[in-house]
Design a protein around this motif. Structure first.
Motif, PDB file in Angstrom:
ATOM      1  N   ASN A 262     -46.167  11.005  -0.002  1.00  0.00           N
ATOM      2  CA  ASN A 262     -47.500  11.552  -0.253  1.00  0.00           C
ATOM      3  C   ASN A 262     -48.110  10.735  -1.388  1.00  0.00           C
ATOM      4  O   ASN A 262     -47.874  11.015  -2.569  1.00  0.00           O
ATOM      5  CB  ASN A 262     -47.412  13.029  -0.636  1.00  0.00           C
ATOM      6  N   THR A 263     -48.865   9.716  -1.043  1.00  0.00           N
ATOM      7  CA  THR A 263     -49.326   8.750  -2.039  1.00  0.00           C
ATOM      8  C   THR A 263     -50.253   9.368  -3.080  1.00  0.00           C
ATOM      9  O   THR A 263     -50.403   8.821  -4.175  1.00  0.00           O
ATOM     10  CB  THR A 263     -50.041   7.568  -1.357  1.00  0.00           C
ATOM     11  N   LYS A 264     -50.859  10.512  -2.787  1.00  0.00           N
ATOM     12  CA  LYS A 264     -51.754  11.151  -3.748  1.00  0.00           C
ATOM     13  C   LYS A 264     -51.009  11.649  -4.997  1.00  0.00           C
ATOM     14  O   LYS A 264     -51.625  11.976  -6.012  1.00  0.00           O
ATOM     15  CB  LYS A 264     -52.516  12.303  -3.100  1.00  0.00           C
ATOM     16  N   SER A 267     -49.741   8.683  -8.933  1.00  0.00           N
ATOM     17  CA  SER A 267     -50.211   8.552 -10.310  1.00  0.00           C
ATOM     18  C   SER A 267     -49.545   9.571 -11.227  1.00  0.00           C
ATOM     19  O   SER A 267     -49.112   9.235 -12.339  1.00  0.00           O
ATOM     20  CB  SER A 267     -51.732   8.709 -10.377  1.00  0.00           C
ATOM     21  N   GLU A 317     -58.416   7.425  -5.000  1.00  0.00           N
ATOM     22  CA  GLU A 317     -58.039   8.800  -4.654  1.00  0.00           C
ATOM     23  C   GLU A 317     -56.745   8.835  -3.844  1.00  0.00           C
ATOM     24  O   GLU A 317     -56.019   9.830  -3.874  1.00  0.00           O
ATOM     25  CB  GLU A 317     -59.165   9.475  -3.869  1.00  0.00           C
ATOM     26  N   ASP A 318     -56.442   7.754  -3.135  1.00  0.00           N
ATOM     27  CA  ASP A 318     -55.229   7.706  -2.317  1.00  0.00           C
ATOM     28  C   ASP A 318     -53.956   7.714  -3.160  1.00  0.00           C
ATOM     29  O   ASP A 318     -52.874   8.002  -2.650  1.00  0.00           O
ATOM     30  CB  ASP A 318     -55.226   6.459  -1.423  1.00  0.00           C
ATOM     31  N   GLY A 320     -54.008   9.295  -6.267  1.00  0.00           N
ATOM     32  CA  GLY A 320     -54.150  10.405  -7.202  1.00  0.00           C
ATOM     33  C   GLY A 320     -55.036  10.135  -8.395  1.00  0.00           C
ATOM     34  O   GLY A 320     -54.948  10.843  -9.412  1.00  0.00           O
ATOM     35  N   ASN A 322     -59.003   9.912  -9.732  1.00  0.00           N
ATOM     36  CA  ASN A 322     -60.289  10.467  -9.293  1.00  0.00           C
ATOM     37  C   ASN A 322     -61.287   9.407  -8.871  1.00  0.00           C
ATOM     38  O   ASN A 322     -61.945   9.524  -7.843  1.00  0.00           O
ATOM     39  CB  ASN A 322     -60.895  11.348 -10.390  1.00  0.00           C
TER      40      ASN A 322
END
Length: 399
Positions: A262-264, A267, A317-318, A320, A322
């Motif tokens: 889950n790349t989000k 970060s 955003e991908d 995490g 903004n």
């Protein structure tokens, strides 16, 4: 062509922790392990149980805390090590023992004072012994990057017969060039009997800055698992960076590969690992560095403001984050200045912008970066802000 899944084996808690000064306690390790599971990591290498009582406890506690990911413990090809690893993993829902021995001429001669035949014997015995504790046994051929392909193939064939389910081909010293490493993986895929029955894994170090490239060439040539760490931390110059290999796969659909990550969440876990280990992420680090989505050149800023894809191949955003950052420096142009003022609630017409920009350049030449507070000071100096400091979305005109 159907996309092939690449398993992500995270060794942040084992190889990553081998960085000098990077010591994690059990509580921190469990916290990171849970976040790795949330991230979608397939295998978590929790530690090296025989190395210390603390590492044994960490593997034990992670085994109790993780449900979906495989929990892996490292050992040397020594019965005591393997037994301790098996005991530490006894509460794991999906346990794996990772055992192995050096296979290069350098290791055989200088590290073990042994012979190739004896190394194969030890490798077989270690895998068979590990199978007493777990079904899932990964064998590592340490320094495989400098091991002759014919002998490496012989080692692999033997440990498959002994019950290995995964074989790790480490470029332990970061020696290989990408094409060489890829050819090594392909050679094994084409020349080892029953290689199709096991998972072939990459484990690359970054001594020459090639860890991610080597891992990429490894999976392109048939490896199904990548061993990596958050932020690329690890022994000496580090390991393959999880965020880099995962985003390379995500951003290049023509590779016909995918991961479960889950790349989000990338970060946030990058920050967590950095905080817990005390290992700061370099500003220009790919994907997770503070400058990865920051723009200070006027040409780049103008392009990004018009369309993000002009200078960004990844949507922040991908991973995490903004949004991209427009950093105001002496290299910034009018478009960036107008953009930042608009963020503060001020829309400047062309004449106003020209006036403010000239004052801005004088400030920017003396500073590394212009802050929002300084932007308001610049408006005051331009006599455009006397009654508008607290206004929002106002158009400022020069009279």
């Amino acid at each position: 062509m159907e996309n092939k899944k690449i398993q992500i084996f995270d060794t942040t808690l084992r190889d990553g922790e081998q960085v000098p000064g990077c010591k994690l306690n059990t509580k921190e390790k469990v916290k990171i392990a849970k976040k790795l599971e949330d991230l979608g990591v397939d295998i978590i290498e929790a530690g090296f149980p025989t190395s210390s009582p603390g590492d044994y406890q960490s593997v034990e506690q992670i085994s109790k805390s993780v449900s979906n990911s495989i929990v892996c413990a490292l050992s040397r090809a020594v019965e005591k090590d393997i037994e301790l690893a098996g005991n530490a993993l006894k509460n794991a829902k999906r346990p794996r023992i990772h055992t192995g021995i050096g296979t290069s001429n350098c290791h055989i001669r200088y590290k073990f004072n042994s012979t190739p035949e004896k190394i194969i014997e030890i490798a077989n015995l270690s895998v068979k012994f590990a199978k007493r504790f777990v079904e899932d046994v990964e064998f590592y051929a340490e320094d495989a990057g400098r091991t002759e392909n014919e002998f490496l193939a012989k080692v692999c064939e033997n440990v498959i017969k002994s019950g290995a389910t995964v074989i790790n081909i480490p470029d332990t010293t970061g020696y290989c060039l990408p094409q060489e490493y890829g050819e090594k993986i392909r050679f094994l895929k084409e020349n080892v009997k029953n290689i199709h029955k096991i998972t072939l894994s990459t484990h690359c170090h970054n001594d020459l800055g090639l860890a991610t490239a080597n891992s990429l060439f490894g999976i392109i040539n048939g490896a199904q698992q990548v061993e990596c760490t958050i932020n690329g931390i690890g022994e000496r110059a580090g390991n393959t960076s999880l965020e880099e290999i995962v985003m390379i796969i995500k951003q290049n659909p023509h590779l016909n590969l995918f991961t479960n990550i889950n790349t989000k969440l990338i970060s946030s876990i990058s920050c967590l690992v950095s905080d817990c280990t005390g290992m700061k992420v370099q500003a220009n680090k790919a994907i997770v560095g503070v400058n990865a989505f920051s723009h200070s050149s006027g040409i780049h800023q103008d392009g990004v403001i018009k369309n993000r894809e002009t200078y960004e191949i990844i949507n922040p955003e991908d991973v995490g984050i903004n949004e991209s950052s427009i950093i105001l420096t002496a290299r910034s142009g009018r478009a960036a200045l107008a953009y930042r003022y608009k963020k503060l609630g001020y829309s400047l017409n062309k004449r106003s912008l020209d006036l403010v920009y000239s004052i801005f350049l004088n400030h920017a030449d003396k500073k590394k970066e212009i802050t929002d507070q300084e932007l308001k000071i610049i408006l005051n100096k331009a006599n455009l802000n006397s009654k508008l400091l607290h206004s929002s979305r106002r158009i400022i005109n020069v009279v």
